[in-house]
Each structure stands twice: as structure tokens, then as C-alpha cells.
Design a protein around this motif. Structure first.
Motif, short mmCIF file in Angstrom:
data_model
loop_
_atom_site.label_atom_id
_atom_site.label_comp_id
_atom_site.label_asym_id
_atom_site.label_seq_id
_atom_site.Cartn_x
_atom_site.Cartn_y
_atom_site.Cartn_z
N ILE A 146 -7.76 37.06 1.23
CA ILE A 146 -9.04 37.60 2.05
C ILE A 146 -8.70 38.04 3.26
O ILE A 146 -9.22 39.06 3.89
CB ILE A 146 -9.86 36.54 2.09
CG1 ILE A 146 -10.36 36.14 0.80
CG2 ILE A 146 -11.20 36.39 3.09
CD1 ILE A 146 -11.35 34.81 0.38
N LYS A 165 -9.39 41.77 5.24
CA LYS A 165 -10.05 41.84 6.28
C LYS A 165 -9.24 42.57 7.56
O LYS A 165 -9.60 43.34 7.95
CB LYS A 165 -10.40 40.41 7.10
CG LYS A 165 -11.51 39.85 6.11
CD LYS A 165 -11.77 38.38 6.73
CE LYS A 165 -12.97 37.81 5.96
NZ LYS A 165 -13.36 36.40 6.66
N TYR A 169 -11.61 46.73 -1.22
CA TYR A 169 -11.64 45.59 -0.37
C TYR A 169 -13.16 45.20 -0.01
O TYR A 169 -13.48 43.93 -0.11
CB TYR A 169 -11.02 45.67 0.69
CG TYR A 169 -9.12 45.75 0.34
CD1 TYR A 169 -9.03 45.36 -0.81
CD2 TYR A 169 -8.31 46.11 1.23
CE1 TYR A 169 -7.62 45.56 -1.47
CE2 TYR A 169 -7.23 46.02 1.03
CZ TYR A 169 -6.78 45.84 -0.27
OH TYR A 169 -5.28 45.82 -0.92
N LEU A 208 -15.16 41.68 -0.87
CA LEU A 208 -15.36 40.86 0.30
C LEU A 208 -16.85 40.49 0.30
O LEU A 208 -17.33 39.28 0.55
CB LEU A 208 -14.81 41.20 1.82
CG LEU A 208 -13.36 41.09 1.77
CD1 LEU A 208 -12.87 41.85 3.14
CD2 LEU A 208 -12.80 39.69 1.56
N GLU A 221 -17.52 37.09 2.02
CA GLU A 221 -16.50 37.12 3.09
C GLU A 221 -16.29 38.38 3.90
O GLU A 221 -15.59 38.68 5.01
CB GLU A 221 -15.30 36.72 2.58
CG GLU A 221 -14.96 35.35 2.18
CD GLU A 221 -14.82 34.30 3.25
OE1 GLU A 221 -14.54 34.74 4.27
OE2 GLU A 221 -15.19 33.11 2.89
#
Length: 56
Positions: A10, A14, A44, A48, A53
Motif C-alpha cells: 500500500i 501511494k 493503483y 487503493l 486507502e
């Protein structure tokens, strides 16, 4: 359903998005000539967002 994505993965996603934000001209584009970085950024972002997230 619980995510199998690790906290380390994760954080890597990010960090990638900070360096390679989604370019609006490619947002939602699933075909054509998309730079690899943009394809990764779109994937991504989707992942996420799905697991709650996605940074603001």
C-alpha cells in the motif's frame, strides 16, 4: 472480503502515485496508447480506492 494487499505494498503504491499522479487525459482510458506509468497509476488508484486507502 479482506484485502490481501500488505501495508508495505500500500505504501509503495501511494509513493508511486505521489511521483506519477493520474494525468486527466488518461483517466478512464482503458485502450489506446497509454504510458506504462499512467496504466500503473490508474490501477493503483483503483485498488487503493477499493480498499479505502486512497490518499486525498
Amino acid at each position: 472480503m479482506e484485502s490481501t494487499i500488505t501495508p508495505e505494498e500500500i505504501e509503495k503504491m501511494k509513493a508511486f502515485l505521489k511521483e506519477h499522479p493520474v494525468d486527466p487525459q488518461y483517466d478512464g482510458l482503458l485502450d489506446g496508447d497509454i504510458p506504462t506509468e499512467q496504466a500503473h497509476a490508474l490501477i493503483y488508484t483503483s485498488l487503493l480506492e477499493e480498499i479505502g486507502e486512497l490518499p486525498e
